[in-house]
Write a protein that holds these residues in place. Sequence first.
Motif, mmCIF file in Angstrom:
data_model
loop_
_atom_site.group_PDB
_atom_site.id
_atom_site.type_symbol
_atom_site.label_atom_id
_atom_site.label_comp_id
_atom_site.label_asym_id
_atom_site.label_seq_id
_atom_site.Cartn_x
_atom_site.Cartn_y
_atom_site.Cartn_z
ATOM 1 N N TRP A 51 0.832 -1.198 0.000
ATOM 2 C CA TRP A 51 0.000 0.000 0.000
ATOM 3 C C TRP A 51 0.867 1.247 0.000
ATOM 4 C CZ3 TRP A 51 -0.267 4.267 3.056
ATOM 5 C CH2 TRP A 51 -1.318 5.147 2.785
ATOM 6 N N LEU A 52 1.920 1.251 0.791
ATOM 7 C CA LEU A 52 2.803 2.403 0.851
ATOM 8 C C LEU A 52 3.484 2.625 -0.497
ATOM 9 C CD1 LEU A 52 3.688 4.577 2.780
ATOM 10 C CD2 LEU A 52 5.563 3.100 3.544
ATOM 11 N N GLY A 53 3.854 1.514 -1.159
ATOM 12 C CA GLY A 53 4.428 1.633 -2.491
ATOM 13 C C GLY A 53 3.456 2.264 -3.470
ATOM 14 N N ARG A 54 2.198 1.832 -3.436
ATOM 15 C CA ARG A 54 1.198 2.413 -4.325
ATOM 16 C C ARG A 54 0.941 3.878 -3.998
ATOM 17 N NH1 ARG A 54 -1.936 -0.753 -7.788
ATOM 18 N NH2 ARG A 54 -2.508 1.319 -8.536
ATOM 19 N N PHE A 55 0.975 4.223 -2.706
ATOM 20 C CA PHE A 55 0.716 5.605 -2.308
ATOM 21 C C PHE A 55 1.831 6.536 -2.777
ATOM 22 C CE2 PHE A 55 0.582 9.130 0.819
ATOM 23 C CZ PHE A 55 -0.682 9.598 0.510
ATOM 24 N N VAL A 56 3.083 6.083 -2.653
ATOM 25 C CA VAL A 56 4.198 6.893 -3.151
ATOM 26 C C VAL A 56 4.097 7.051 -4.667
ATOM 27 C CG1 VAL A 56 6.712 6.979 -3.437
ATOM 28 C CG2 VAL A 56 5.730 6.298 -1.243
ATOM 29 N N SER A 57 3.706 5.980 -5.353
ATOM 30 C CA SER A 57 3.513 6.046 -6.797
ATOM 31 C C SER A 57 2.411 7.038 -7.153
ATOM 32 C CB SER A 57 3.167 4.651 -7.331
ATOM 33 O OG SER A 57 2.836 4.696 -8.703
ATOM 34 N N TYR A 58 1.373 7.051 -6.362
ATOM 35 C CA TYR A 58 0.261 7.985 -6.575
ATOM 36 C C TYR A 58 0.721 9.433 -6.394
ATOM 37 C CZ TYR A 58 -4.144 10.410 -5.573
ATOM 38 O OH TYR A 58 -5.190 11.295 -5.563
ATOM 39 N N LEU A 59 1.514 9.672 -5.345
ATOM 40 C CA LEU A 59 2.047 11.017 -5.122
ATOM 41 C C LEU A 59 2.951 11.443 -6.286
ATOM 42 C CD1 LEU A 59 2.952 10.892 -1.317
ATOM 43 C CD2 LEU A 59 0.956 11.969 -2.379
ATOM 44 N N ALA A 60 3.760 10.501 -6.783
ATOM 45 C CA ALA A 60 4.637 10.817 -7.917
ATOM 46 C C ALA A 60 3.824 11.201 -9.141
ATOM 47 C CB ALA A 60 5.519 9.606 -8.227
ATOM 48 N N ARG A 61 2.689 10.542 -9.336
ATOM 49 C CA ARG A 61 1.850 10.890 -10.488
ATOM 50 C C ARG A 61 1.282 12.296 -10.337
ATOM 51 N NH1 ARG A 61 -3.827 7.966 -11.949
ATOM 52 N NH2 ARG A 61 -4.391 9.149 -10.083
ATOM 53 N N ILE A 62 0.876 12.670 -9.120
ATOM 54 C CA ILE A 62 0.340 14.008 -8.884
ATOM 55 C C ILE A 62 1.402 15.073 -9.164
ATOM 56 C CG2 ILE A 62 -0.521 15.578 -7.101
ATOM 57 C CD1 ILE A 62 -1.865 13.171 -5.788
ATOM 58 N N VAL A 63 2.633 14.805 -8.704
ATOM 59 C CA VAL A 63 3.704 15.789 -8.813
ATOM 60 C C VAL A 63 4.239 15.895 -10.235
ATOM 61 C CG1 VAL A 63 6.051 16.359 -8.052
ATOM 62 C CG2 VAL A 63 4.359 15.539 -6.387
ATOM 63 N N THR A 64 4.384 14.756 -10.914
ATOM 64 C CA THR A 64 5.101 14.730 -12.195
ATOM 65 C C THR A 64 4.222 14.468 -13.408
ATOM 66 O OG1 THR A 64 5.576 12.344 -12.088
ATOM 67 C CG2 THR A 64 7.115 13.833 -10.975
ATOM 68 N N GLY A 65 3.017 13.937 -13.222
ATOM 69 C CA GLY A 65 2.194 13.548 -14.365
ATOM 70 C C GLY A 65 2.635 12.245 -14.999
ATOM 71 N N ILE A 66 3.513 11.507 -14.323
ATOM 72 C CA ILE A 66 4.037 10.234 -14.821
ATOM 73 C C ILE A 66 3.602 9.129 -13.863
ATOM 74 C CG2 ILE A 66 6.142 8.917 -15.323
ATOM 75 C CD1 ILE A 66 7.491 11.672 -15.864
ATOM 76 N N GLU A 67 2.998 8.088 -14.393
ATOM 77 C CA GLU A 67 2.514 7.003 -13.540
ATOM 78 C C GLU A 67 3.342 5.740 -13.784
ATOM 79 O OE1 GLU A 67 -1.535 4.429 -12.565
ATOM 80 O OE2 GLU A 67 -1.670 6.281 -13.717
ATOM 81 N N ILE A 68 4.089 5.340 -12.769
ATOM 82 C CA ILE A 68 4.884 4.118 -12.835
ATOM 83 C C ILE A 68 4.421 3.212 -11.704
ATOM 84 C CG2 ILE A 68 7.185 3.115 -12.883
ATOM 85 C CD1 ILE A 68 8.317 5.865 -13.522
ATOM 86 N N HIS A 69 3.945 2.043 -12.049
ATOM 87 C CA HIS A 69 3.513 1.099 -11.014
ATOM 88 C C HIS A 69 4.726 0.704 -10.168
ATOM 89 C CE1 HIS A 69 1.963 -2.515 -9.079
ATOM 90 N NE2 HIS A 69 0.744 -2.115 -9.433
ATOM 91 N N PRO A 70 4.571 0.630 -8.850
ATOM 92 C CA PRO A 70 5.726 0.292 -8.004
ATOM 93 C C PRO A 70 6.299 -1.096 -8.259
ATOM 94 C CG PRO A 70 3.690 0.303 -6.725
ATOM 95 C CD PRO A 70 3.368 0.914 -8.051
ATOM 96 N N GLY A 71 5.547 -1.953 -8.920
ATOM 97 C CA GLY A 71 6.070 -3.279 -9.246
ATOM 98 C C GLY A 71 6.936 -3.313 -10.486
ATOM 99 N N ALA A 72 6.915 -2.245 -11.292
ATOM 100 C CA ALA A 72 7.727 -2.206 -12.518
ATOM 101 C C ALA A 72 9.207 -2.161 -12.174
ATOM 102 C CB ALA A 72 7.338 -0.995 -13.358
ATOM 103 N N THR A 73 10.014 -2.695 -13.099
ATOM 104 C CA THR A 73 11.466 -2.712 -12.918
ATOM 105 C C THR A 73 12.091 -1.685 -13.861
ATOM 106 O OG1 THR A 73 11.429 -5.060 -12.338
ATOM 107 C CG2 THR A 73 13.545 -4.124 -12.998
#
Length: 245
Positions: A51-73
């Motif tokens: 959940w924390l990984g997804r939340f950080v990913s969500y914050l990154a999308r808000i800040v940057t407009g880029i969505e990267i799933h935390p499971g991606a390598t």
Amino acid sequence: MFHRLRQDINSIIERDPAARNAWEVLTCYPGLQAIVMHRWAHWYWTHHMKWLGRFVSYLARIVTGIEIHPGATIGRRVFIDHGFGVVIGETAEVGDDCTIYQGVTLGGTSLHTGAKRHPTLGRGVIIGAGAKVLGGFTVGEYAKVGSNAVLLKPVPPGATAVGNPAHIVQKDLLNAAADPFAAYGVTPNGDDPLSKALRGLIENAVKQEQRIEQLVATMKAAGLECQSVPDCDKLNSDQLNKLVE
């Protein structure tokens, strides 16, 4: 962490002539910021704090407009240029030294949980703006995907894919490795294979027309009567090739 960050900044300065210095890249490039935040999210994801990984990913999308799933390598020295609208799915793998432009989707076509649903990009791959790479296949090292292409199948190393659906335009691994970077996946002097095929058909038709004229002239010289047919316009290869361009 700081060593990888320096590598990322230097690679951006090498590939983007608009980047003037490291401080500007660090503070003003959303692609770099998205990569850094993804590393945090990926660490949480792989240490059973999903959940924390997804939340950080969500914050990154808000800040940057880029969505990267935390499971991606994501590999080293990956450059997401401009980046707005980039989406990278859970099972995607992005190799070292890849370049991804704005509007790119590394998406999946399968609904099976736990399966390899998203693409794998080899080392040095370039994905042009707006391209959609969909499926669990591999794009080979130093391959290029042109802007707005819709790629649904593997690409060999060193090849260039363009169109919708994408098809292979060029395969030149040696030249690709020697000069791997091409902005937006544009290959100099690259040509569409459909255009090449049409030009070949046009040239072949012109040659066939010339042969027929030679045969008719030879038959008349030999005293053989040929049944007259209505005259028609001759093929103009130059004019037809311009229509193909």
